[in-house]
Scaffold this motif. Sequence first.
Motif, PDB file in Angstrom:
ATOM      1  N   ILE A 154     -28.242 -17.635  29.775  1.00 19.48           N
ATOM      2  CA  ILE A 154     -26.855 -17.250  29.576  1.00 19.48           C
ATOM      3  C   ILE A 154     -26.658 -16.510  28.259  1.00 19.48           C
ATOM      4  O   ILE A 154     -25.760 -15.668  28.132  1.00 19.48           O
ATOM      5  CB  ILE A 154     -25.927 -18.486  29.660  1.00 19.48           C
ATOM      6  CG1 ILE A 154     -24.498 -18.063  30.046  1.00 19.48           C
ATOM      7  CG2 ILE A 154     -25.944 -19.287  28.373  1.00 19.48           C
ATOM      8  CD1 ILE A 154     -24.345 -17.607  31.459  1.00 19.48           C
ATOM      9  N   THR A 155     -27.482 -16.774  27.252  1.00 15.16           N
ATOM     10  CA  THR A 155     -27.283 -16.137  25.947  1.00 15.16           C
ATOM     11  C   THR A 155     -27.551 -14.636  25.995  1.00 15.16           C
ATOM     12  O   THR A 155     -27.085 -13.905  25.130  1.00 15.16           O
ATOM     13  CB  THR A 155     -28.187 -16.783  24.875  1.00 15.16           C
ATOM     14  OG1 THR A 155     -29.558 -16.655  25.274  1.00 15.16           O
ATOM     15  CG2 THR A 155     -27.837 -18.244  24.696  1.00 15.16           C
ATOM     16  N   ASN A 156     -28.296 -14.188  27.005  1.00 18.30           N
ATOM     17  CA  ASN A 156     -28.570 -12.752  27.142  1.00 18.30           C
ATOM     18  C   ASN A 156     -27.863 -12.136  28.340  1.00 18.30           C
ATOM     19  O   ASN A 156     -28.171 -11.002  28.731  1.00 18.30           O
ATOM     20  CB  ASN A 156     -30.074 -12.517  27.247  1.00 18.30           C
ATOM     21  CG  ASN A 156     -30.776 -12.715  25.916  1.00 18.30           C
ATOM     22  OD1 ASN A 156     -30.375 -12.136  24.906  1.00 18.30           O
ATOM     23  ND2 ASN A 156     -31.794 -13.559  25.886  1.00 18.30           N
ATOM     24  N   ALA A 157     -26.900 -12.855  28.908  1.00 15.59           N
ATOM     25  CA  ALA A 157     -26.192 -12.360  30.087  1.00 15.59           C
ATOM     26  C   ALA A 157     -25.250 -11.213  29.720  1.00 15.59           C
ATOM     27  O   ALA A 157     -24.704 -11.155  28.619  1.00 15.59           O
ATOM     28  CB  ALA A 157     -25.390 -13.490  30.723  1.00 15.59           C
ATOM     29  N   ALA A 158     -25.073 -10.311  30.679  1.00 15.44           N
ATOM     30  CA  ALA A 158     -24.060  -9.264  30.530  1.00 15.44           C
ATOM     31  C   ALA A 158     -22.703  -9.838  30.921  1.00 15.44           C
ATOM     32  O   ALA A 158     -22.600 -10.729  31.766  1.00 15.44           O
ATOM     33  CB  ALA A 158     -24.402  -8.072  31.412  1.00 15.44           C
ATOM     34  N   ILE A 159     -21.643  -9.322  30.298  1.00 17.79           N
ATOM     35  CA  ILE A 159     -20.282  -9.729  30.609  1.00 17.79           C
ATOM     36  C   ILE A 159     -19.454  -8.463  30.810  1.00 17.79           C
ATOM     37  O   ILE A 159     -19.568  -7.508  30.035  1.00 17.79           O
ATOM     38  CB  ILE A 159     -19.696 -10.635  29.494  1.00 17.79           C
ATOM     39  CG1 ILE A 159     -18.271 -11.085  29.833  1.00 17.79           C
ATOM     40  CG2 ILE A 159     -19.769  -9.972  28.130  1.00 17.79           C
ATOM     41  CD1 ILE A 159     -17.741 -12.164  28.892  1.00 17.79           C
ATOM     42  N   SER A 160     -18.638  -8.442  31.880  1.00 24.47           N
ATOM     43  CA  SER A 160     -17.898  -7.212  32.171  1.00 24.47           C
ATOM     44  C   SER A 160     -16.627  -7.529  32.936  1.00 24.47           C
ATOM     45  O   SER A 160     -16.461  -8.618  33.488  1.00 24.47           O
ATOM     46  CB  SER A 160     -18.761  -6.229  32.982  1.00 24.47           C
ATOM     47  OG  SER A 160     -19.091  -6.798  34.242  1.00 24.47           O
ATOM     48  N   LEU A 161     -15.728  -6.540  32.958  1.00 25.01           N
ATOM     49  CA  LEU A 161     -14.466  -6.680  33.686  1.00 25.01           C
ATOM     50  C   LEU A 161     -14.045  -5.321  34.221  1.00 25.01           C
ATOM     51  O   LEU A 161     -14.158  -4.300  33.530  1.00 25.01           O
ATOM     52  CB  LEU A 161     -13.378  -7.244  32.774  1.00 25.01           C
ATOM     53  CG  LEU A 161     -11.984  -7.403  33.389  1.00 25.01           C
ATOM     54  CD1 LEU A 161     -11.325  -8.706  32.933  1.00 25.01           C
ATOM     55  CD2 LEU A 161     -11.080  -6.216  33.021  1.00 25.01           C
ATOM     56  N   THR A 162     -13.574  -5.327  35.474  1.00 24.31           N
ATOM     57  CA  THR A 162     -13.003  -4.122  36.063  1.00 24.31           C
ATOM     58  C   THR A 162     -11.570  -4.405  36.486  1.00 24.31           C
ATOM     59  O   THR A 162     -11.196  -5.550  36.770  1.00 24.31           O
ATOM     60  CB  THR A 162     -13.801  -3.655  37.296  1.00 24.31           C
ATOM     61  OG1 THR A 162     -13.722  -4.664  38.318  1.00 24.31           O
ATOM     62  CG2 THR A 162     -15.261  -3.381  36.953  1.00 24.31           C
ATOM     63  N   VAL A 163     -10.775  -3.361  36.520  1.00 22.64           N
ATOM     64  CA  VAL A 163      -9.414  -3.422  37.055  1.00 22.64           C
ATOM     65  C   VAL A 163      -9.313  -2.361  38.145  1.00 22.64           C
ATOM     66  O   VAL A 163      -9.539  -1.171  37.880  1.00 22.64           O
ATOM     67  CB  VAL A 163      -8.359  -3.187  35.963  1.00 22.64           C
ATOM     68  CG1 VAL A 163      -6.948  -3.176  36.568  1.00 22.64           C
ATOM     69  CG2 VAL A 163      -8.456  -4.267  34.888  1.00 22.64           C
ATOM     70  N   ASN A 164      -9.040  -2.788  39.363  1.00 22.59           N
ATOM     71  CA  ASN A 164      -8.971  -1.881  40.520  1.00 22.59           C
ATOM     72  C   ASN A 164     -10.238  -1.039  40.657  1.00 22.59           C
ATOM     73  O   ASN A 164     -10.190   0.138  41.036  1.00 22.59           O
ATOM     74  CB  ASN A 164      -7.738  -0.987  40.421  1.00 22.59           C
ATOM     75  CG  ASN A 164      -6.454  -1.788  40.339  1.00 22.59           C
ATOM     76  OD1 ASN A 164      -6.342  -2.871  40.908  1.00 22.59           O
ATOM     77  ND2 ASN A 164      -5.469  -1.259  39.617  1.00 22.59           N
ATOM     78  N   GLY A 165     -11.386  -1.643  40.326  1.00 12.75           N
ATOM     79  CA  GLY A 165     -12.666  -0.976  40.462  1.00 12.75           C
ATOM     80  C   GLY A 165     -13.102  -0.147  39.264  1.00 12.75           C
ATOM     81  O   GLY A 165     -14.247   0.304  39.218  1.00 12.75           O
ATOM     82  N   GLY A 166     -12.226   0.059  38.303  1.00 16.68           N
ATOM     83  CA  GLY A 166     -12.567   0.828  37.109  1.00 16.68           C
ATOM     84  C   GLY A 166     -12.952  -0.086  35.957  1.00 16.68           C
ATOM     85  O   GLY A 166     -12.242  -1.041  35.643  1.00 16.68           O
ATOM     86  N   GLU A 167     -14.075   0.207  35.314  1.00 13.36           N
ATOM     87  CA  GLU A 167     -14.565  -0.665  34.252  1.00 13.36           C
ATOM     88  C   GLU A 167     -13.688  -0.591  33.012  1.00 13.36           C
ATOM     89  O   GLU A 167     -13.330   0.498  32.552  1.00 13.36           O
ATOM     90  CB  GLU A 167     -16.003  -0.304  33.887  1.00 13.36           C
ATOM     91  CG  GLU A 167     -16.653  -1.287  32.921  1.00 13.36           C
ATOM     92  CD  GLU A 167     -18.137  -1.043  32.766  1.00 13.36           C
ATOM     93  OE1 GLU A 167     -18.894  -1.488  33.654  1.00 13.36           O
ATOM     94  OE2 GLU A 167     -18.532  -0.407  31.769  1.00 13.36           O
ATOM     95  N   ARG A 168     -13.373  -1.744  32.454  1.00 13.65           N
ATOM     96  CA  ARG A 168     -12.576  -1.839  31.233  1.00 13.65           C
ATOM     97  C   ARG A 168     -13.374  -2.473  30.082  1.00 13.65           C
ATOM     98  O   ARG A 168     -13.248  -2.046  28.942  1.00 13.65           O
ATOM     99  CB  ARG A 168     -11.332  -2.697  31.476  1.00 13.65           C
ATOM    100  CG  ARG A 168     -10.303  -2.110  32.449  1.00 13.65           C
ATOM    101  CD  ARG A 168      -9.325  -1.198  31.754  1.00 13.65           C
ATOM    102  NE  ARG A 168      -8.230  -0.779  32.625  1.00 13.65           N
ATOM    103  CZ  ARG A 168      -7.059  -1.410  32.742  1.00 13.65           C
ATOM    104  NH1 ARG A 168      -6.835  -2.524  32.050  1.00 13.65           N
ATOM    105  NH2 ARG A 168      -6.117  -0.945  33.550  1.00 13.65           N
ATOM    106  N   GLN A 169     -14.137  -3.525  30.400  1.00 11.76           N
ATOM    107  CA  GLN A 169     -14.863  -4.248  29.358  1.00 11.76           C
ATOM    108  C   GLN A 169     -16.323  -4.419  29.782  1.00 11.76           C
ATOM    109  O   GLN A 169     -16.598  -4.693  30.945  1.00 11.76           O
ATOM    110  CB  GLN A 169     -14.246  -5.634  29.117  1.00 11.76           C
ATOM    111  CG  GLN A 169     -12.835  -5.603  28.547  1.00 11.76           C
ATOM    112  CD  GLN A 169     -12.306  -7.000  28.246  1.00 11.76           C
ATOM    113  OE1 GLN A 169     -11.617  -7.590  29.079  1.00 11.76           O
ATOM    114  NE2 GLN A 169     -12.626  -7.525  27.068  1.00 11.76           N
ATOM    115  N   ARG A 170     -17.239  -4.257  28.818  1.00 11.57           N
ATOM    116  CA  ARG A 170     -18.664  -4.523  29.087  1.00 11.57           C
ATOM    117  C   ARG A 170     -19.351  -4.835  27.765  1.00 11.57           C
ATOM    118  O   ARG A 170     -19.192  -4.124  26.771  1.00 11.57           O
ATOM    119  CB  ARG A 170     -19.346  -3.337  29.747  1.00 11.57           C
ATOM    120  CG  ARG A 170     -20.855  -3.566  29.965  1.00 11.57           C
ATOM    121  CD  ARG A 170     -21.485  -2.533  30.862  1.00 11.57           C
ATOM    122  NE  ARG A 170     -21.025  -2.670  32.237  1.00 11.57           N
ATOM    123  CZ  ARG A 170     -21.530  -3.533  33.126  1.00 11.57           C
ATOM    124  NH1 ARG A 170     -22.509  -4.349  32.769  1.00 11.57           N
ATOM    125  NH2 ARG A 170     -21.052  -3.587  34.346  1.00 11.57           N
TER     126      ARG A 170
END
Length: 231
Positions: A154-170
């Motif tokens: 988990i310490t090397n996991a990627a974290i991300s978020l999309t809104v309506n399919g468009g990436e906002r956070q990574r």
Amino acid sequence: MSYLFSPTPLTGVPIAGSPDLFPVHRVYCVGRNYEDHAKEMGFTGREPPFFFLKPADAVLVVPEGETGRMPYPSLTKNLHHEIELVVAIGKGGVNIKAADALSHIYGYAVGLDMTRRDLQNDMKKQGRPWCIGKGFDFSAPIGPIVPAQAAGDITNAAISLTVNGGERQRSHIHKLIWNIAETIEHLSSAWELQPGDLIYTGTPEGVAAVVAGDTVVGQVTGLPELRVQIA
């Protein structure tokens, strides 16, 4: 002796691969725990960690494979998403050393620290508590908890978020300013941690507004994704 009225039921978060639920005790959140997010909020450097709390019944439980529905909250015109890795505490303690901290973790989940940013900013300007901006109803969506031994690195996991399919956070979990063990050490010096506590560990850069009808999808490598529609 009986209660005057029926107590509010405990909030229970699903556990991946188990019929059991994780009973929520407290919800702790770490502020500005990624450097680039701190910068976008107007701060720099590795400041001492600070914490705020959300009510346990602010947790919005979203079972695996489902899309949760979060009502757009009152009083705000600037609702922001903040994707976070959530740490679920399985063994309590006080003054826990970082070297021992991982043994207190039951598992991990994907969470959202939803924020009424305009109200939070108003409180900051007035030097008042942030509760109205952070601790409102349904402000802490969370997906299923994966036991630590099944969650991978988990310490090397990627974290991300999309809104309506468009990436906002990574970003990546290794970019936390205060890592998971250090966070538990600091947090347990201020409060005695209990089984059932959830720790929202902070959000990376890219926070932004959502509106009614938007679908937010949060992901952390090795954990079930979290899908929430703003209703």
